[in-house]
Write a protein that holds these residues in place. Structure first.
Motif, short mmCIF file in Angstrom:
data_model
loop_
_atom_site.label_atom_id
_atom_site.label_comp_id
_atom_site.label_asym_id
_atom_site.label_seq_id
_atom_site.Cartn_x
_atom_site.Cartn_y
_atom_site.Cartn_z
N ALA A 1 9.26 -14.74 -7.65
CA ALA A 1 9.42 -13.29 -7.70
C ALA A 1 8.16 -12.61 -8.21
N ALA A 2 7.53 -13.20 -9.22
CA ALA A 2 6.32 -12.61 -9.79
C ALA A 2 5.15 -12.64 -8.81
N ALA A 3 5.10 -13.65 -7.95
CA ALA A 3 3.99 -13.81 -7.01
C ALA A 3 4.17 -13.02 -5.72
N ALA A 4 5.36 -12.48 -5.50
CA ALA A 4 5.64 -11.78 -4.24
C ALA A 4 4.85 -10.49 -4.14
N ASP A 5 4.42 -10.17 -2.93
CA ASP A 5 3.70 -8.93 -2.66
C ASP A 5 4.72 -7.82 -2.45
N LEU A 6 4.85 -6.94 -3.43
CA LEU A 6 5.90 -5.94 -3.40
C LEU A 6 5.35 -4.54 -3.63
N THR A 7 6.12 -3.54 -3.18
CA THR A 7 5.78 -2.16 -3.50
C THR A 7 6.17 -1.90 -4.96
N PRO A 8 5.65 -0.83 -5.55
CA PRO A 8 6.01 -0.55 -6.95
C PRO A 8 7.52 -0.45 -7.18
N ARG A 9 8.25 0.20 -6.27
CA ARG A 9 9.68 0.35 -6.47
C ARG A 9 10.41 -0.98 -6.28
N GLN A 10 9.95 -1.80 -5.33
CA GLN A 10 10.54 -3.12 -5.15
C GLN A 10 10.29 -3.97 -6.39
N ARG A 11 9.08 -3.86 -6.96
CA ARG A 11 8.76 -4.62 -8.18
C ARG A 11 9.65 -4.19 -9.32
N ASP A 12 9.92 -2.89 -9.45
CA ASP A 12 10.79 -2.41 -10.53
C ASP A 12 12.18 -3.04 -10.43
N LEU A 13 12.71 -3.11 -9.21
CA LEU A 13 14.04 -3.69 -9.03
C LEU A 13 14.02 -5.18 -9.33
N MET A 14 13.00 -5.89 -8.87
CA MET A 14 12.92 -7.33 -9.13
C MET A 14 12.80 -7.59 -10.63
N ASP A 15 12.02 -6.78 -11.33
CA ASP A 15 11.88 -6.96 -12.78
C ASP A 15 13.22 -6.71 -13.49
N PHE A 16 13.96 -5.71 -13.01
CA PHE A 16 15.27 -5.43 -13.59
C PHE A 16 16.20 -6.62 -13.42
N LEU A 17 16.18 -7.23 -12.24
CA LEU A 17 17.05 -8.37 -11.98
C LEU A 17 16.59 -9.62 -12.73
#
Length: 204
Positions: free
Chosen positions: A127-143
């Protein structure tokens, strides 16, 4: 491996009231899906309740994108052949849709007790290495800090509807949506039972 296709009568109104939508049947669900089975299917950007109306293996147009059934509703519920026949008869002889007709035989409040959850499908490292948009990263960090969370909780935390974010992450295999039906004591409904019995007696 896929196990053919299923025609599903969805809760949402379609252009034709007797119409169904075609979905793929994942191999893991092959033995779980019968006609009358209550399922969750993707429709636009959300998951919708539906009832399996037919199983088949008819070839589909190559340009058509067929999405898979998402999951069987838990706890599992399947209409009996008689009840499904009754639902079809009601839909054909009234102005209601197939799903609306079948809803007479569904457990009380089934649509009101569904809660959608989000769950990570990958390790924190992936999850940390995935190329994500800022909003996608926020959701992944929350999960990452909440092994599993309801969709409503995630929306409130991020202040967003997540309409496009969740499907994008789901399509990449980074998270999955799990829909659970909340348990509560069932109440008998004599009026509904009597109405169903009356209609059954009137079947040709």
């Amino acid at each position: 491996m896929d196990a053919g296709f299923a025609e599903v009568a969805v809760k949402s109104r379609l252009r034709h009231r007797l119409a169904t939508l075609t979905y793929g049947v994942p191999g893991a669900m092959d033995d779980l899906l019968d006609v009358g089975q209550l399922v969750w299917v993707p429709l636009k950007h959300s998951l919708e309740l539906g009832i399996v109306a037919e199983r088949h293996s008819r070839p589909q147009p190559p340009e058509t994108r067929i999405r898979d059934i998402h999951a069987v509703v838990e706890p599992a519920f399947c209409l009996s052949p008689l009840h499904w026949q009754l639902a079809v008869w009601i839909a054909e002889t009234t102005v209601c849709s197939l799903y609306e007709a079948a809803s007479l035989m569904l457990p009380p409040g089934i649509g009101m007790r569904a809660v959608e959850h989000l769950q990570l499908r990958v390790t924190p490292e992936v999850a940390a290495a995935a190329d994500l948009t800022p909003r996608q990263r926020d959701l992944m960090d929350f999960l990452l800090h909440n092994d599993e969370a309801t969709l409503d909780a995630a929306r409130k935390h991020l202040g967003s509807s997540l309409t496009s974010i969740v499907p994008a992450l789901e399509e990449r295999g980074l998270l999955t949506r799990i829909v659970r039906v909340l348990q509560r004591p069932e109440r008998t409904q004599p009026a509904q039972q009597n109405m169903t019995s009356l209609i059954v007696r009137r079947l040709p």
